[in-house]
Design a protein around this motif. Structure first.
Motif: not given
Length: 123
Positions: A38-60
Motif C-alpha cells: 500500500l505504501w508503494r502504491l501511495e508513492q507511485a506517481d499515478l500522473s506519470a505518462p503511460r510510457t513510464a509504466y512500460a519501464e516497470l518490471p513485469p512483477e510490479d
C-alpha cells in the motif's frame, strides 16, 4: 480414565494454541507485506505518462478486478442465491469470486495468455 481424557484435552489445547500462534504470525507477516505494498502504491506517481509504466518490471504490474454485483451474478446462475445471500453473504461472495476467477483463468488460457489468477480477500 479421567486422567487420559484430561491428557488428551491438554494435547488438543496445546496443538490448537500452536496452530493459533502460527496463524497469528502468518497474519502479521501478511499485514506487513500489505502495508508495504500500500505504501508503494501511495508513492507511485499515478500522473506519470503511460510510457513510464512500460519501464516497470513485469512483477510490479497487477490487474485488479472488483465484482460490484455478486448477488445479481449469482442470481442468474441459481435461484437459491438470494436465500444464501440473506444467510451467508460472505460465502456467496466467495463463491462468485471463485467462479469468476475460474472463468477468467479459462478465457485467458483460450487466448493464449499465461496468467496467475488468484482471489485475494481483505484490505
Amino acid at each position: 480414565m479421567s486422567t487420559l481424557i484430561a491428557l488428551v484435552a491438554l494435547v488438543i489445547a496445546v496443538a490448537a494454541a500452536a496452530v493459533a500462534w502460527r496463524l497469528r504470525r502468518a497474519n502479521k507477516a501478511l499485514r506487513a507485506e500489505t502495508i508495504g505494498l500500500l505504501w508503494r502504491l501511495e508513492q507511485a506517481d499515478l500522473s506519470a505518462p503511460r510510457t513510464a509504466y512500460a519501464e516497470l518490471p513485469p512483477e510490479d504490474r497487477l490487474l485488479s478486478i472488483r465484482i460490484l454485483n455478486p448477488l445479481e451474478l449469482a442470481s442468474t446462475q441459481t435461484k437459491a442465491a438470494s436465500m444464501l445471500h440473506k444467510v451467508r453473504p460472505a460465502l456467496l461472495s466467495k463463491m462468485v469470486y471463485d467462479q469468476a476467477a475460474e472463468s477468467l483463468r479459462e478465457r485467458l488460457a483460450d487466448e493464449g495468455v499465461v496468467a496467475e489468477v488468484k482471489v485475494h480477500a481483505g484490505r
